[in-house]
Design a protein around this motif. Sequence first.
Motif, PDB file in Angstrom:
ATOM      1  N   VAL A   1      35.164  42.431  33.075  1.00 21.06           N
ATOM      2  CA  VAL A   1      34.278  41.500  33.784  1.00 21.06           C
ATOM      3  C   VAL A   1      35.093  40.384  34.446  1.00 21.06           C
ATOM      4  CG1 VAL A   1      32.544  39.672  33.440  1.00 21.06           C
ATOM      5  CG2 VAL A   1      32.194  41.935  32.432  1.00 21.06           C
ATOM      6  N   CYS A   2      35.996  39.781  33.679  1.00 21.93           N
ATOM      7  CA  CYS A   2      36.741  38.630  34.204  1.00 21.93           C
ATOM      8  C   CYS A   2      37.722  39.043  35.292  1.00 21.93           C
ATOM      9  CB  CYS A   2      37.453  37.906  33.074  1.00 21.93           C
ATOM     10  SG  CYS A   2      36.305  37.114  31.929  1.00 21.93           S
ATOM     11  N   ALA A   3      38.154  40.299  35.272  1.00 25.21           N
ATOM     12  CA  ALA A   3      39.036  40.804  36.329  1.00 25.21           C
ATOM     13  C   ALA A   3      38.289  40.917  37.653  1.00 25.21           C
ATOM     14  CB  ALA A   3      39.605  42.156  35.939  1.00 25.21           C
ATOM     15  N   GLY A   4      36.960  41.022  37.602  1.00 32.13           N
ATOM     16  CA  GLY A   4      36.193  41.036  38.837  1.00 32.13           C
ATOM     17  C   GLY A   4      35.548  42.362  39.213  1.00 32.13           C
TER      18      GLY A   4
ATOM     19  N   MET B   1      44.051  34.859  39.264  1.00 31.61           N
ATOM     20  CA  MET B   1      43.940  35.745  40.428  1.00 31.61           C
ATOM     21  C   MET B   1      43.760  34.942  41.724  1.00 31.61           C
ATOM     22  SD  MET B   1      41.693  38.830  38.697  1.00 31.61           S
ATOM     23  CE  MET B   1      41.728  39.978  40.090  1.00 31.61           C
ATOM     24  N   LYS B   2      43.093  33.793  41.615  1.00 37.04           N
ATOM     25  CA  LYS B   2      42.946  32.946  42.794  1.00 37.04           C
ATOM     26  C   LYS B   2      44.309  32.442  43.262  1.00 37.04           C
ATOM     27  CE  LYS B   2      40.530  30.769  45.877  1.00 37.04           C
ATOM     28  NZ  LYS B   2      39.619  31.521  46.770  1.00 37.04           N
TER      29      LYS B   2
ATOM     30  N   SER C   1      38.869  27.495  43.069  1.00 34.21           N
ATOM     31  CA  SER C   1      39.960  27.726  42.109  1.00 34.21           C
ATOM     32  C   SER C   1      39.810  29.023  41.319  1.00 34.21           C
ATOM     33  CB  SER C   1      40.070  26.540  41.148  1.00 34.21           C
ATOM     34  OG  SER C   1      38.867  26.397  40.441  1.00 34.21           O
TER      35      SER C   1
ATOM     36  N   PHE D   1      32.983  46.268  44.582  1.00 30.74           N
ATOM     37  CA  PHE D   1      34.059  46.097  43.604  1.00 30.74           C
ATOM     38  C   PHE D   1      33.957  47.039  42.413  1.00 30.74           C
ATOM     39  CE2 PHE D   1      33.527  42.112  45.985  1.00 30.74           C
ATOM     40  CZ  PHE D   1      34.713  42.199  46.717  1.00 30.74           C
TER      41      PHE D   1
ATOM     42  N   ILE E   1      46.263  41.769  44.716  1.00 27.66           N
ATOM     43  CA  ILE E   1      45.194  40.755  44.659  1.00 27.66           C
ATOM     44  C   ILE E   1      45.107  40.020  45.996  1.00 27.66           C
ATOM     45  CG2 ILE E   1      44.260  38.797  43.371  1.00 27.66           C
ATOM     46  CD1 ILE E   1      46.135  39.734  41.040  1.00 27.66           C
TER      47      ILE E   1
ATOM     48  N   GLU F   1      38.054  47.583  40.967  1.00 29.49           N
ATOM     49  CA  GLU F   1      37.950  46.559  42.008  1.00 29.49           C
ATOM     50  C   GLU F   1      38.868  46.863  43.189  1.00 29.49           C
ATOM     51  OE1 GLU F   1      38.870  42.821  40.336  1.00 29.49           O
ATOM     52  OE2 GLU F   1      38.126  41.658  42.031  1.00 29.49           O
ATOM     53  N   PHE F   2      40.033  47.368  42.891  1.00 29.11           N
ATOM     54  CA  PHE F   2      41.029  47.664  43.935  1.00 29.11           C
ATOM     55  C   PHE F   2      41.243  49.179  43.987  1.00 29.11           C
ATOM     56  CE2 PHE F   2      42.246  43.527  41.904  1.00 29.11           C
ATOM     57  CZ  PHE F   2      41.831  42.699  42.939  1.00 29.11           C
TER      58      PHE F   2
ATOM     59  N   PRO G   1      40.206  34.721  36.328  1.00 31.67           N
ATOM     60  CA  PRO G   1      39.688  34.244  37.622  1.00 31.67           C
ATOM     61  C   PRO G   1      40.566  33.180  38.275  1.00 31.67           C
ATOM     62  CG  PRO G   1      37.875  34.502  36.065  1.00 31.67           C
ATOM     63  CD  PRO G   1      39.149  34.681  35.282  1.00 31.67           C
ATOM     64  N   THR G   2      41.090  32.266  37.485  1.00 31.56           N
ATOM     65  CA  THR G   2      41.955  31.224  38.029  1.00 31.56           C
ATOM     66  C   THR G   2      43.315  31.782  38.436  1.00 31.56           C
ATOM     67  OG1 THR G   2      40.849  29.653  36.576  1.00 31.56           O
ATOM     68  CG2 THR G   2      42.900  28.921  37.581  1.00 31.56           C
TER      69      THR G   2
ATOM     70  N   GLY H   1      32.655  44.959  39.777  1.00 32.61           N
ATOM     71  CA  GLY H   1      31.312  44.631  40.244  1.00 32.61           C
ATOM     72  C   GLY H   1      30.253  44.747  39.165  1.00 32.61           C
TER      73      GLY H   1
ATOM     74  N   TYR I   1      39.000  33.406  41.559  1.00 28.82           N
ATOM     75  CA  TYR I   1      38.876  34.607  42.392  1.00 28.82           C
ATOM     76  C   TYR I   1      37.452  35.150  42.338  1.00 28.82           C
ATOM     77  CZ  TYR I   1      40.465  39.016  44.480  1.00 28.82           C
ATOM     78  OH  TYR I   1      40.656  40.098  45.298  1.00 28.82           O
ATOM     79  N   ILE I   2      36.832  35.056  41.191  1.00 31.95           N
ATOM     80  CA  ILE I   2      35.411  35.386  41.060  1.00 31.95           C
ATOM     81  C   ILE I   2      34.713  34.268  40.303  1.00 31.95           C
ATOM     82  CG2 ILE I   2      35.675  37.911  41.039  1.00 31.95           C
ATOM     83  CD1 ILE I   2      35.126  37.473  37.863  1.00 31.95           C
TER      84      ILE I   2
ATOM     85  N   ARG J   1      39.838  35.236  30.032  1.00 30.75           N
ATOM     86  CA  ARG J   1      39.159  34.057  30.565  1.00 30.75           C
ATOM     87  C   ARG J   1      40.021  33.326  31.606  1.00 30.75           C
ATOM     88  NH1 ARG J   1      33.818  34.797  29.934  1.00 30.75           N
ATOM     89  NH2 ARG J   1      33.405  35.630  27.864  1.00 30.75           N
TER      90      ARG J   1
END
Lengths: 286, 286, 286, 286
Positions: free
Chosen positions: C49-52, C270-271, B253, C25, C13, C227-228, C267-268, C54, B255-256, C264
């Motif tokens: 950080v939460c965006a992903g 983006m998934k 659930s 990333f 994404i 990241e992208f 991550p969810t 590296g 992405y990271i 926060r």
Amino acid sequence: MKKLTDQILKDVITPRPENSFKGTFGKVTLIGGNRNFGGAIIMASTAAVCAGAGLVTTATDEINASALHAQLPEAMFADFTDDALVADLTQAATSVVVGPGLGNDKTSLRILKNVFAHTTEKQNVIIDGSAITLMAIEKLEQPQGNIIYTPHEMEWQRLSGIKIGEQTEDKNRAAQEKLGATVVLKKHHTEIYTDDQVYQLPIGTPAQAVGGMGDTLAGMVGGFTAEFNDKADKAVLAAVYAHSAIAEKIAESQYIVLPHQISRALPTFMKKMEKLDDNHHIGFLN
Amino acid sequence: MKKLTDQILKDVITPRPENSFKGTFGKVTLIGGNRNFGGAIIMASTAAVCAGAGLVTTATDEINASALHAQLPEAMFADFTDDALVADLTQAATSVVVGPGLGNDKTSLRILKNVFAHTTEKQNVIIDGSAITLMAIEKLEQPQGNIIYTPHEMEWQRLSGIKIGEQTEDKNRAAQEKLGATVVLKKHHTEIYTDDQVYQLPIGTPAQAVGGMGDTLAGMVGGFTAEFNDKADKAVLAAVYAHSAIAEKIAESQYIVLPHQISRALPTFMKKMEKLDDNHHIGFLN
Amino acid sequence: MKKLTDQILKDVITPRPENSFKGTFGKVTLIGGNRNFGGAIIMASTAAVCAGAGLVTTATDEINASALHAQLPEAMFADFTDDALVADLTQAATSVVVGPGLGNDKTSLRILKNVFAHTTEKQNVIIDGSAITLMAIEKLEQPQGNIIYTPHEMEWQRLSGIKIGEQTEDKNRAAQEKLGATVVLKKHHTEIYTDDQVYQLPIGTPAQAVGGMGDTLAGMVGGFTAEFNDKADKAVLAAVYAHSAIAEKIAESQYIVLPHQISRALPTFMKKMEKLDDNHHIGFLN
Amino acid sequence: MKKLTDQILKDVITPRPENSFKGTFGKVTLIGGNRNFGGAIIMASTAAVCAGAGLVTTATDEINASALHAQLPEAMFADFTDDALVADLTQAATSVVVGPGLGNDKTSLRILKNVFAHTTEKQNVIIDGSAITLMAIEKLEQPQGNIIYTPHEMEWQRLSGIKIGEQTEDKNRAAQEKLGATVVLKKHHTEIYTDDQVYQLPIGTPAQAVGGMGDTLAGMVGGFTAEFNDKADKAVLAAVYAHSAIAEKIAESQYIVLPHQISRALPTFMKKMEKLDDNHHIGFLN
């Protein structure tokens, strides 16, 4: 030995009077947490706040001030090397908790002596961890107050002189009588020695075998005795019981229990206890 | 190469003995986290605590003391430049974790040498991150103990002399044998080289490609080897497997995966493993 | 003006490659957070950080080191007055974010000049908040790199010379062309001026009118572009869209949105985007 | 005495205008939190941020900077001994909150005098805790502004000269008129004395009898008056009502309410109020 039951929770955790204010629920002063062991006094303080004490002050090494307030803005901070301030805070407390993370160097000893010199007959004084060890090593006299020791078996050996393999009920009872204090002997099935009775805690889980568990218990005893000061003796028993009852519940879904989880669960757990009538048992509440 | 399965979790994570105390589950001392990389040692320490080690001490730069206790009151703090204290804490540990965020300047080197001088034959010694790099650059001798390296491919190149493109099973095995240590080579499908066997981790997710993931793994290996010290070799494998199994679950659930989420999920995950009987697989538990 | 849609999220994404590591990333270096405005750079770093991204390093006033690691152990810390270190970290980054909480005194200016002197052509450089104001006041030359400004209307007035009431599409476009940079003009229905196109954000909520919202956006742009990085221009648009899409979702049940809640939730969120196929719209996912 | 109802929430907490920015919702400057009582100003600041004020600055002892940002990155920090900065921040605010954890030594007094010298006629000035005590002891003149006192009964005795047992509606009203200020007299069924009316709060719970509850209320009054500045008088009443309404809700499942829980519940609670139409009462929303 009398087995404790959840009846002790019902006896102690009763509805708060409607017209009450923070002063109604007492003051707790906790002293401990040197440069290395700050987490111990933070965990104890968290327990005291979450248990519902009216006002909580944490006297500790200055290095711990930031982390204390980052975790627990509800507690007040004092530098534990400020002797005059610590003396005042000791005298002003309903319950004093001394020892979690205090350490055992010269500064620790000076602080402990200062606390012991300022407790009074009417206060609950919880002596934990390195405070017990220092008392034993330095042969300090027991301070004034309703004294409650919370040793593990090695600390009890140091304080009572009874070796771990020989800590029988009779010997412990005799030592307790000599001290004139309550002794919460922390072990598998913790025993509580009081003036009239020896109690055994029939609950608990190996998931509690985690550093900080004892600091949390000491803080809970401080919180409960301050909040329920008119039934302080029962409050000690209730704190011991609640500590393991909450841990058992958390351990149903966790391999270990982190000490702060017990503290954070207290407000909800205590509400359930408050609502419990005599025909329902704690097991029904899950 | 033998593929790891969830059987390793069942083998290692068994119910705790009823009559146990925090000493039963070992002591972990973690050394790292300089002025710039404090988060690394905090994440490693969080993993060690949440894995269930009995007592955890974090030796780090003083600047990190507040954040450590704000995140993790369960850990004790030591100034990593206090050589005598670090020597004592190293000797007292069941498992030593050295390297996360240690850095590679003169102070880092002095600290590392001090740690290496005080490990003993019976301890688990996890060498991670900049500690591996420093060993390679400074040609430090491998310390005493059950040594476990946790390099990524570049660190393994530095330590073994095998270039990244040429890190074949045979060459890695030969290098492992020369070292006489366990090597956890972190990569896509991590490989673990032990005295008797080479294992491959068949699970994992690109959602783990986040800074701090390796620090968390090092802390978990420290925690598991201390807690399950009588089966320390299997505990290394179990830590590696659990780290990615939890990450995969979170990544369903997210992405990271943030490293601390793996640590915080450990108590619940380990409970599920403890309850798992042989006819049920981990996949059933979701 | 072209209205942005959730298509931009689907474009950017996409699933992470199986065989990736944190280096895949990118690295983000964020510079800001003086003695008074530390929260700004902490919020921006949390977003990165939460965006992903590296690896994330936060160069800030030393007073903010503890709070940074208490909030976000995943980020590394650097003292922003250490010119050599900041120069290195600037050069090493995939994306540089400069400005959140930087302030506008002499030290702020020195730090900004140092950063500007070390960016390179291939980097994404996000210039935000007081960095924009300082550039305008001190008439600093635009640094090298793929420059992205994230001004609110007053900052845009300072930078472009166009007064708030007169900031029409044509005038803004002309100013953007002169700068040769991307401009994210933050306002009710934010506008993004790029080399080929002007975009308008059709979503957003007054619940976002909270201090720190812009710092979070700057951090997200830093995180997404790192990241992208192979589609950095689209990544800017995706960050702007995601920021408000998440806020709208939170605002369904909250009167205001706290900036860190957006980070926060990344991550969810983006998934969900990663899983979205072309026949399904974001609205279906709630 | 007129009983407050949830109608006051509907009157005050209305939907935010679509085209608004953080400036629309005002600035709050909070001054307090000495070396010992940092938690108080952190709790007050948390309330102001969560209530939805546009920008929040916390002027406090430097020792509290880390914990403030660890708890609340949304707030800005100022050293409360920097007289020039505090003067600026006082003048720039829509609402000033002075007193939570300020203490009552010489430095506290100097800071208070500095704040009082820089408030202006149009500002809301909330005077709480030790600021009230210092005013009374030092016979300070009431500063300029829309003054709102938030004393408990003992502080009210000090300020008004009316002894606790004799604080009748008539006497309190006369004292309020002489002051020309709003008085929120915190007690079981709190009373609010305004120029036109005396209100009584019919709700509340003994679970609120916890240290920090008043600091949170002071911060909420600061937040509400800044955000709803065009109806500042009603905003005071709404803050008082919301504080206890949220506490009552939490207390349904908790024995005590921790002050920060009220603040953190504000965004969700306020959303429910915003959506409330005239035929539905707050009780329906649970």
